[in-house]
Motif scaffolding. Structure first.
Motif, PDB file in Angstrom:
ATOM      1  N   GLU A 195       0.850  -1.194   0.000  1.00 15.32           N
ATOM      2  CA  GLU A 195       0.000   0.000   0.000  1.00 15.32           C
ATOM      3  C   GLU A 195       0.884   1.240   0.000  1.00 15.32           C
ATOM      4  O   GLU A 195       1.776   1.373   0.832  1.00 15.32           O
ATOM      5  N   ILE A 196       0.620   2.152  -0.916  1.00 15.04           N
ATOM      6  CA  ILE A 196       1.397   3.387  -0.996  1.00 15.04           C
ATOM      7  C   ILE A 196       0.874   4.358   0.061  1.00 15.04           C
ATOM      8  O   ILE A 196      -0.301   4.735   0.037  1.00 15.04           O
ATOM      9  N   PRO A 197       1.743   4.767   0.992  1.00 14.24           N
ATOM     10  CA  PRO A 197       1.305   5.721   2.017  1.00 14.24           C
ATOM     11  C   PRO A 197       1.368   7.160   1.491  1.00 14.24           C
ATOM     12  O   PRO A 197       1.942   7.430   0.438  1.00 14.24           O
ATOM     13  N   ASP A 198       0.798   8.063   2.261  1.00 17.18           N
ATOM     14  CA  ASP A 198       0.870   9.485   1.937  1.00 17.18           C
ATOM     15  C   ASP A 198       2.129  10.118   2.524  1.00 17.18           C
ATOM     16  O   ASP A 198       2.554  11.183   2.075  1.00 17.18           O
ATOM     17  N   LEU A 199       2.726   9.458   3.518  1.00 14.83           N
ATOM     18  CA  LEU A 199       3.936   9.950   4.168  1.00 14.83           C
ATOM     19  C   LEU A 199       4.621   8.787   4.875  1.00 14.83           C
ATOM     20  O   LEU A 199       3.945   7.875   5.354  1.00 14.83           O
TER      21      LEU A 199
ATOM     22  N   VAL B  50       9.128  12.069   3.211  1.00 15.06           N
ATOM     23  CA  VAL B  50       9.761  11.226   4.222  1.00 15.06           C
ATOM     24  C   VAL B  50      10.236  12.112   5.363  1.00 15.06           C
ATOM     25  O   VAL B  50      10.945  13.095   5.142  1.00 15.06           O
ATOM     26  N   LEU B  51       9.832  11.759   6.577  1.00 14.32           N
ATOM     27  CA  LEU B  51      10.278  12.448   7.784  1.00 14.32           C
ATOM     28  C   LEU B  51      11.240  11.524   8.513  1.00 14.32           C
ATOM     29  O   LEU B  51      10.842  10.454   8.979  1.00 14.32           O
TER      30      LEU B  51
ATOM     31  N   ALA C 186      18.356  15.556  -1.631  1.00 14.42           N
ATOM     32  CA  ALA C 186      17.931  15.391  -3.024  1.00 14.42           C
ATOM     33  C   ALA C 186      16.496  14.873  -3.102  1.00 14.42           C
ATOM     34  O   ALA C 186      15.749  15.211  -4.020  1.00 14.42           O
ATOM     35  N   HIS C 187      16.115  14.049  -2.145  1.00 14.25           N
ATOM     36  CA  HIS C 187      14.739  13.553  -2.122  1.00 14.25           C
ATOM     37  C   HIS C 187      13.804  14.529  -1.406  1.00 14.25           C
ATOM     38  O   HIS C 187      12.580  14.402  -1.502  1.00 14.25           O
ATOM     39  N   GLY C 188      14.359  15.485  -0.687  1.00 16.96           N
ATOM     40  CA  GLY C 188      13.518  16.438   0.037  1.00 16.96           C
ATOM     41  C   GLY C 188      13.073  15.933   1.389  1.00 16.96           C
ATOM     42  O   GLY C 188      12.039  16.360   1.908  1.00 16.96           O
ATOM     43  N   CYS C 189      13.842  15.011   1.969  1.00  9.75           N
ATOM     44  CA  CYS C 189      13.496  14.475   3.284  1.00  9.75           C
ATOM     45  C   CYS C 189      13.625  15.562   4.351  1.00  9.75           C
ATOM     46  O   CYS C 189      14.506  16.409   4.284  1.00  9.75           O
ATOM     47  N   SER C 190      12.768  15.492   5.341  1.00  4.56           N
ATOM     48  CA  SER C 190      12.837  16.374   6.504  1.00  4.56           C
ATOM     49  C   SER C 190      13.362  15.562   7.677  1.00  4.56           C
ATOM     50  O   SER C 190      13.267  14.334   7.677  1.00  4.56           O
ATOM     51  N   THR C 191      13.904  16.252   8.673  1.00  2.00           N
ATOM     52  CA  THR C 191      14.430  15.559   9.845  1.00  2.00           C
ATOM     53  C   THR C 191      13.824  16.132  11.122  1.00  2.00           C
ATOM     54  O   THR C 191      13.435  17.298  11.174  1.00  2.00           O
TER      55      THR C 191
ATOM     56  N   LYS D 201       4.784  18.992  12.021  1.00  2.00           N
ATOM     57  CA  LYS D 201       5.687  18.656  10.907  1.00  2.00           C
ATOM     58  C   LYS D 201       4.998  17.698   9.933  1.00  2.00           C
ATOM     59  O   LYS D 201       5.086  17.869   8.717  1.00  2.00           O
ATOM     60  N   VAL D 202       4.315  16.693  10.453  1.00  2.00           N
ATOM     61  CA  VAL D 202       3.589  15.737   9.609  1.00  2.00           C
ATOM     62  C   VAL D 202       2.534  16.468   8.784  1.00  2.00           C
ATOM     63  O   VAL D 202       2.429  16.274   7.567  1.00  2.00           O
ATOM     64  N   ARG D 203       1.751  17.323   9.428  1.00  5.04           N
ATOM     65  CA  ARG D 203       0.706  18.075   8.708  1.00  5.04           C
ATOM     66  C   ARG D 203       1.324  18.950   7.615  1.00  5.04           C
ATOM     67  O   ARG D 203       0.802  19.014   6.501  1.00  5.04           O
ATOM     68  N   ASP D 204       2.427  19.642   7.957  1.00  5.71           N
ATOM     69  CA  ASP D 204       3.090  20.510   6.981  1.00  5.71           C
ATOM     70  C   ASP D 204       3.559  19.715   5.765  1.00  5.71           C
ATOM     71  O   ASP D 204       3.382  20.141   4.622  1.00  5.71           O
ATOM     72  N   LEU D 205       4.180  18.555   6.011  1.00  3.28           N
ATOM     73  CA  LEU D 205       4.676  17.734   4.906  1.00  3.28           C
ATOM     74  C   LEU D 205       3.528  17.234   4.031  1.00  3.28           C
ATOM     75  O   LEU D 205       3.648  17.192   2.800  1.00  3.28           O
TER      76      LEU D 205
END
Length: 127
Positions: free
Chosen positions: A45-49, A79-80, A98-103, A116-120
């Motif tokens: 299943e493809i997630p949204d995040l 991806v967080l 490069a993928h735009g991951c947040s930390t 952070k989840v809502r923002d992403l």
């Protein structure tokens, strides 16, 4: 429809906390305890995040993102990365950037985590 979030975290208490916070905020959540389980969950299943621990038993976040980059990019899945230690090697930081991951550093502040989840999710391109 509820946003679907995949948590890939090997630390049981952290995984439980992330799941509890996300479900309490109305998200549908799946979990995996390692990279292999995360790959399997993505195939099903493809997630949204994806909430991804930096250091898993079988690989690190950089290796996970590199191996699944075509899927993550094609599906525009944010991806967080969460980690107790954010001293990530520069080579890996480049891949994650490069993928735009947040930390986000553990221990997390619950309000900051949910924000952070809502923002992403809001930044995610419409499908």
């Amino acid at each position: 429809m509820k946003a679907r979030i995949l948590i890939i975290e090997d630390d049981g208490p952290s995984s439980y906390l992330f799941r509890l916070l996300l479900e309490d905020d109305g998200f549908a959540v799946r979990t995996a305890a390692d990279g292999a389980g995360g790959r399997q969950a993505l195939a099903e299943e493809i997630p949204d995040l994806v909430v991804l621990d930096y250091q898993l038993p079988d690989l690190n976040a950089c290796e996970f993102v590199q191996s699944l980059n075509p899927v993550l990019q094609a599906e525009d899945i944010p991806v967080l990365i969460v980690s107790a230690n954010l001293s990530i090697p520069e080579e890996c930081r480049s891949v994650l950037r490069a993928h735009g991951c947040s930390t986000l550093q553990k221990p997390i502040d619950p309000d900051v985590f949910i924000s952070k989840v809502r923002d992403l999710l809001e930044e995610r391109s419409p499908q």
